[in-house]
Scaffold this motif. Structure first.
Motif, PDB file in Angstrom:
ATOM      1  N   ASP A  67     122.715 112.861  49.922  1.00 22.54           N
ATOM      2  CA  ASP A  67     121.702 112.423  48.964  1.00 22.54           C
ATOM      3  C   ASP A  67     121.653 113.290  47.721  1.00 22.54           C
ATOM      4  O   ASP A  67     121.840 114.511  47.788  1.00 22.54           O
ATOM      5  N   ARG A  68     121.403 112.626  46.600  1.00 23.94           N
ATOM      6  CA  ARG A  68     121.092 113.314  45.346  1.00 23.94           C
ATOM      7  C   ARG A  68     119.644 112.975  45.019  1.00 23.94           C
ATOM      8  O   ARG A  68     119.316 111.857  44.644  1.00 23.94           O
ATOM      9  N   TYR A  69     118.792 113.968  45.167  1.00 26.05           N
ATOM     10  CA  TYR A  69     117.350 113.720  45.038  1.00 26.05           C
ATOM     11  C   TYR A  69     116.875 113.615  43.592  1.00 26.05           C
ATOM     12  O   TYR A  69     115.877 112.936  43.313  1.00 26.05           O
ATOM     13  N   ASP A  70     117.544 114.319  42.679  1.00 25.35           N
ATOM     14  CA  ASP A  70     117.038 114.399  41.305  1.00 25.35           C
ATOM     15  C   ASP A  70     117.442 113.156  40.514  1.00 25.35           C
ATOM     16  O   ASP A  70     118.220 113.222  39.571  1.00 25.35           O
ATOM     17  N   HIS A  71     116.873 112.037  40.921  1.00 24.55           N
ATOM     18  CA  HIS A  71     117.228 110.778  40.272  1.00 24.55           C
ATOM     19  C   HIS A  71     115.983 109.964  39.964  1.00 24.55           C
ATOM     20  O   HIS A  71     114.986 110.035  40.680  1.00 24.55           O
ATOM     21  N   ARG A  72     116.071 109.178  38.888  1.00 29.20           N
ATOM     22  CA  ARG A  72     114.912 108.465  38.355  1.00 29.20           C
ATOM     23  C   ARG A  72     114.448 107.317  39.255  1.00 29.20           C
ATOM     24  O   ARG A  72     113.270 106.993  39.289  1.00 29.20           O
ATOM     25  N   HIS A  73     115.362 106.637  39.961  1.00 36.74           N
ATOM     26  CA  HIS A  73     114.967 105.549  40.859  1.00 36.74           C
ATOM     27  C   HIS A  73     114.493 106.105  42.195  1.00 36.74           C
ATOM     28  O   HIS A  73     114.814 107.235  42.566  1.00 36.74           O
ATOM     29  N   ALA A  74     113.763 105.276  42.929  1.00 39.58           N
ATOM     30  CA  ALA A  74     113.392 105.585  44.309  1.00 39.58           C
ATOM     31  C   ALA A  74     113.709 104.354  45.152  1.00 39.58           C
ATOM     32  O   ALA A  74     112.883 103.843  45.906  1.00 39.58           O
ATOM     33  N   SER A  75     114.951 103.873  45.027  1.00 41.44           N
ATOM     34  CA  SER A  75     115.338 102.589  45.622  1.00 41.44           C
ATOM     35  C   SER A  75     115.302 102.614  47.140  1.00 41.44           C
ATOM     36  O   SER A  75     115.046 101.583  47.775  1.00 41.44           O
ATOM     37  N   HIS A  76     115.587 103.771  47.761  1.00 43.53           N
ATOM     38  CA  HIS A  76     115.620 103.822  49.219  1.00 43.53           C
ATOM     39  C   HIS A  76     114.227 103.751  49.842  1.00 43.53           C
ATOM     40  O   HIS A  76     114.109 103.671  51.073  1.00 43.53           O
ATOM     41  N   LEU A  77     113.187 103.761  49.009  1.00 41.36           N
ATOM     42  CA  LEU A  77     111.826 103.561  49.491  1.00 41.36           C
ATOM     43  C   LEU A  77     111.377 102.114  49.313  1.00 41.36           C
ATOM     44  O   LEU A  77     110.190 101.803  49.413  1.00 41.36           O
ATOM     45  N   TYR A  78     112.339 101.233  49.078  1.00 37.84           N
ATOM     46  CA  TYR A  78     112.026  99.828  48.809  1.00 37.84           C
ATOM     47  C   TYR A  78     111.093  99.230  49.864  1.00 37.84           C
ATOM     48  O   TYR A  78     110.159  98.481  49.545  1.00 37.84           O
ATOM     49  N   MET A  79     111.347  99.537  51.128  1.00 34.63           N
ATOM     50  CA  MET A  79     110.566  98.915  52.203  1.00 34.63           C
ATOM     51  C   MET A  79     109.090  99.290  52.156  1.00 34.63           C
ATOM     52  O   MET A  79     108.259  98.663  52.817  1.00 34.63           O
ATOM     53  N   LEU A  80     108.738 100.304  51.333  1.00 33.91           N
ATOM     54  CA  LEU A  80     107.354 100.764  51.223  1.00 33.91           C
ATOM     55  C   LEU A  80     106.697 100.351  49.906  1.00 33.91           C
ATOM     56  O   LEU A  80     105.547 100.693  49.666  1.00 33.91           O
ATOM     57  N   TYR A  81     107.406  99.620  49.059  1.00 26.19           N
ATOM     58  CA  TYR A  81     106.818  99.239  47.777  1.00 26.19           C
ATOM     59  C   TYR A  81     105.576  98.364  47.956  1.00 26.19           C
ATOM     60  O   TYR A  81     104.606  98.488  47.201  1.00 26.19           O
ATOM     61  N   ALA A  82     105.603  97.436  48.918  1.00 27.94           N
ATOM     62  CA  ALA A  82     104.518  96.463  49.047  1.00 27.94           C
ATOM     63  C   ALA A  82     103.669  96.667  50.292  1.00 27.94           C
ATOM     64  O   ALA A  82     102.518  96.219  50.340  1.00 27.94           O
ATOM     65  N   ASP A  83     104.205  97.337  51.301  1.00 28.65           N
ATOM     66  CA  ASP A  83     103.481  97.492  52.567  1.00 28.65           C
ATOM     67  C   ASP A  83     104.270  98.461  53.438  1.00 28.65           C
ATOM     68  O   ASP A  83     105.277  99.031  52.986  1.00 28.65           O
ATOM     69  N   ILE A  84     103.855  98.627  54.680  1.00 27.04           N
ATOM     70  CA  ILE A  84     104.606  99.433  55.643  1.00 27.04           C
ATOM     71  C   ILE A  84     105.134  98.514  56.734  1.00 27.04           C
ATOM     72  O   ILE A  84     104.347  97.915  57.475  1.00 27.04           O
ATOM     73  N   PRO A  85     106.448  98.367  56.855  1.00 27.47           N
ATOM     74  CA  PRO A  85     106.989  97.539  57.940  1.00 27.47           C
ATOM     75  C   PRO A  85     106.609  98.114  59.303  1.00 27.47           C
ATOM     76  O   PRO A  85     106.401  99.323  59.457  1.00 27.47           O
TER      77      PRO A  85
END
Length: 782
Positions: free
Chosen positions: A601-619
């Motif tokens: 992983d490269r953490y210092d990035h502007r997107h947070a795409s891998h948190l997609y599943m949490l954008y709207a709710d918690i699966p």
């Protein structure tokens, strides 16, 4: 501080500081210059046809080669393969192709003079204001000692920009010039850099009695647009020239200005449009009321107020009777300092007060509402004041577009979200061609970027964006959520299900099995992020790709089982879902951006795409797993700590992180994200910026920030029985309320399940609430 607008005491110094008016289809920037006013108009569907002839490359036949290269660890060569295919189809050269650019279509300049004043008094007592509740911009000043006023709005009812010019007890000369905004050297550099050429505009100015017409053709295409201006006055007569109108009047002057895309320039009838404009009511106030009846009803569906100990949902009569009520959203008096002082003081103190966040909320809702027409907001809403538009001001679908529309459903502005569906469905044939040409698949493939076409043509070796396959699944989320918020079963059957079915059909053909019998996403791409130590973004099993596909299949199964439809497809979708890869946790205890041990992983990035599943709710799989839950928290905490070399870029990444934190009930992180955007990403007009400064006008967080604030106030999640049928909703009040929102009131907040919430809270504790159930469905509320 006026929560329903703002007032400033200086003209705009640059177009980003102008006042934004719009009816969703046409946007106008009011610069507010006293003696020489400029109104810059754009139309949501006007993109210069620079690359409109381009089609996706025929990559489908080479998909096995791409997959083999990735499997062998040769991602660089896999990323080069689409580029090589492009070279072969374009005579050996490679130039990064961009979407057709958005642009300022026409400019109306208004010169004001006082011919009867002998002694010059200059300009004084200047003020300009924008009213969010009715979308009206007002500019007032004293010129040569006499009061002058201009009022502007763009009518939703009559599809026209309306201008009222007035001076106090004296005559005035007005000269109106209608023409194309000048392309500056900066604009020429933009077109040269992105397209290697400058666009050709062929103008056909025409003059009619009391009207000016500017017809513009995109060189060699036969298509273009027309701008028509008409002038009416109680006692003056306009004199028309080529693109100009001159009028001497002792009373108010009304100007009507329309902007129309034209498929065939020579078939356009200017006289018909002039006749339509002349048939509209002559009274400015009547035109404003016709517009306001539509705009204000939608704008005032929700109200948010922060930091007060005196909120009460009840009227005095209801309080005396001991009953509850939603209350009047306009009953609070507006107090506090000026809008400009609020902005300056917040930045100086390094902490935005609740009043500032409240302003962000209302400004963002206004801006988003005003730029949703037949199509959704592009990167700049529906406003362009320069030919140097960043990233072509297109629809960037891997983050920006989903962010700007994310606040519409909880705000109750369901009509505006229809513009998103209308745009996506207008591009379906293009999306099907993308799927066929790029992957040899059925179904639909939505590109990272689109504008006047939906073809996937934008990629490079560093960012192989054709490898991003989550676009249609992400779009499907909004179709499904619209059904949950509205309870419109017909919409689900007739619009959501067909779209979602085509999104799933792509995965039926695209997914292959790995050695363990799980699905393998190859190629895969996590928007714009590159694994540590790699030179491009090509990868396997990006977490976002997995999460979006899982969500799509879950939603298809739940929606269809709840409605008792699609029995023949349910087993297929259930089997597909069962073979999805698991998420992965790295040595730092964080959710990884790629669910493969091959990538670091490269953490210092502007997107947070891998948190997609949490954008709207918690699966449920995260809700039930405390280790995975903690890994999600660790992922964004490391990102925040280590995001140094891109500090201040791409504000919607802060919205993404904030939404994940809100669903994980992390109020501290929600506060950090809101404060960062408040202090760095807003102009003095409370329009939003992509980068810190503010330095780059961009509309995405205008929708994202209200969504984040509302998600911190209340959340609702469907609950299903053992057969995946929705049987109830869990509603959570103040799940992640940040410090700067510790006391407040909301009325009209919409929730999944069709519910509406009115609530007051103080010091982080609910003091009064009412949950309305307009759908009258029997659900257990927890």
């Amino acid at each position: 501080m006026n929560r329903n607008g703002y007032t400033l005491h200086r003209p705009a110094s640059r177009w980003e500081d102008g006042m934004l008016c719009g009816n969703g289809t046409v946007g106008v920037i009011v610069m507010g210059e006293p003696e020489r006013e400029r109104l810059i108009l754009s139309h949501e569907q006007l993109f210069i046809p620079m690359n409109r002839h381009e089609r996706p490359i025929e990559m489908g036949g080479r998909l096995p080669d791409i997959r083999s290269l990735i499997a062998e660890g040769r991602e660089d060569e896999a990323a080069e393969l689409p580029v090589e295919l492009f070279r072969q189809s374009h005579g050996g050269a490679y130039d990064l192709l961009w979407t057709d650019p958005f642009f300022p279509a026409v400019e109306l300049t208004i010169h004001t003079r006082m011919p009867d004043i002998a002694v010059s008094g200059g300009v004084g007592d200047y003020a300009r204001s924008l009213n969010y509740a009715n979308g009206e911009a007002v500019v007032g000043f004293r010129l040569e000692g006499r009061s002058c006023e201009r009022r502007v709005f763009v009518s939703r009812q009559d599809s026209v920009c309306v201008v009222r010019l007035n001076t106090e007890d004296t005559s005035a000369d007005y000269e109106l010039s209608l023409g194309l905004p000048q392309i500056t050297q900066e604009g020429r550099d933009f077109y040269a850099e992105y397209f290697g050429m400058e666009p050709v505009f062929i103008t056909h100015p025409q003059a009619y009695t009391d009207a000016a017409v500017c017809i513009c053709e995109f060189g060699g295409t036969g298509s273009g647009y027309a701008a028509v201006a008409t002038v009416a006055s109680g006692d003056g007569k306009a004199v028309a020239g080529d693109g100009t109108l001159s009028i001497h009047s002792t009373g108010p002057v009304r100007v009507l200005l329309s902007l129309i895309p034209v498929e065939e320039i020579h078939s356009f009838s200017a006289q018909e449009e002039i006749s339509r404009l002349r048939a509209l009511p002559a009274d400015y106030s009547e035109l404003l009321l016709r517009h306001e009846s539509v705009h204000k009803e939608r704008y005032t569906r929700i109200d948010l107020r922060l930091d007060s100990d005196s909120y009460d949902l009840r009227t005095p009569e209801e309080a005396e009777a001991g009953t509850a009520s939603r209350g009047d959203s306009d009953s609070r008096s507006d107090t506090g300092g000026s809008d400009e002082s609020l902005w300056i003081e917040a930045r100086a103190s390094a902490e935005a007060p609740p009043a500032f966040l409240e302003k962000m909320f209302h400004a963002g809702r206004y801006e988003t509402l005003s730029s949703c027409g037949e199509w959704p907001p592009n990167l700049q809403g529906v406003w362009a004041g320069s030919h140097n538009v960043p990233w072509c001001s297109d629809y960037t679908q891997d983050g920006n577009l989903p962010t700007v529309i994310s606040g519409l459903l909880p705000s109750g502005d369901f009509e505006s979200l229809l513009s998103y569906f209308d745009y996506q469905e207008s591009m379906l044939d293009h999306y099907r061609e993308n799927s066929r040409a790029l992957y040899g698949c059925r179904g639909i493939h939505i590109p990272t970027r689109s504008s006047s076409t939906g073809y996937d043509i934008h990629f490079s070796p560093e960012y192989p964006m054709t490898f991003w396959t989550a676009g249609a699944a992400w779009a499907s989320h909004f179709y499904y959520d619209y059904w949950l918020y509205t309870g419109d079963d017909t919409f689900f059957r007739d619009r959501a299900l067909p779209f979602m079915r085509e999104a799933a059909l792509f995965y039926e053909d695209f997914l292959i099995e790995d050695g363990d019998g799980r699905w393998l996403f190859s190629p895969s791409y996590s928007p714009e992020n590159t694994p540590l130590g790699r030179s491009n973004s090509t990868a396997l099993n990006a977490t976002m790709d997995i999460a979006a596909a899982k969500e799509l299949l879950h939603h298809l199964i739940t929606g269809c089982r709840t409605l008792g439809i699609e029995d023949d497809s349910l087993s297929k979708w259930t089997q597909m879902l069962a073979k999805m890869p698991d998420y992965r946790i790295n040595a730092d205890g964080a959710l990884t951006e790629w669910a493969s041990p091959l990538y670091e992983d490269r953490y210092d990035h502007r997107h947070a795409s891998h948190l997609y599943m949490l954008y709207a709710d918690i699966p449920e799989e995260i809700r039930r797993d405390p280790i995975l839950y903690a890994a999600c928290e660790q992922a964004y905490r490391l990102k925040r700590e280590l995001k140094k070399n891109e500090q201040g870029t791409m504000s919607f990444g802060l919205v993404q992180t904030g939404m994940a934190a809100a669903h994980l009930r992390d109020a501290e992180m929600v506060e950090a994200m809101l404060q960062s955007m408040a202090l760095n990403n807003y102009y003095v007009t409370f329009a939003s910026s992509h980068d810190y400064g503010p330095t780059l006008f961009n509309a995405d967080i205008s929708g994202g920030v209200p969504a984040l604030m509302l998600e911190a106030i209340a959340q609702a999640s469907p609950r299903t029985d053992g057969h995946s049928v929705i049987c109830g909703y869990e509603i959570r009040l103040l799940p992640a309320i940040p410090k700067s929102m510790r006391s407040g009131q909301v009325t009209g907040l919409r929730l999944r399940g069709g519910f509406s919430l009115d609530m007051t809270w103080q010091s982080g504790q609910v003091t009064d609430y009412r949950i309305h159930n307009p759908l009258e469905r029997e659900y257990e509320v927890q």
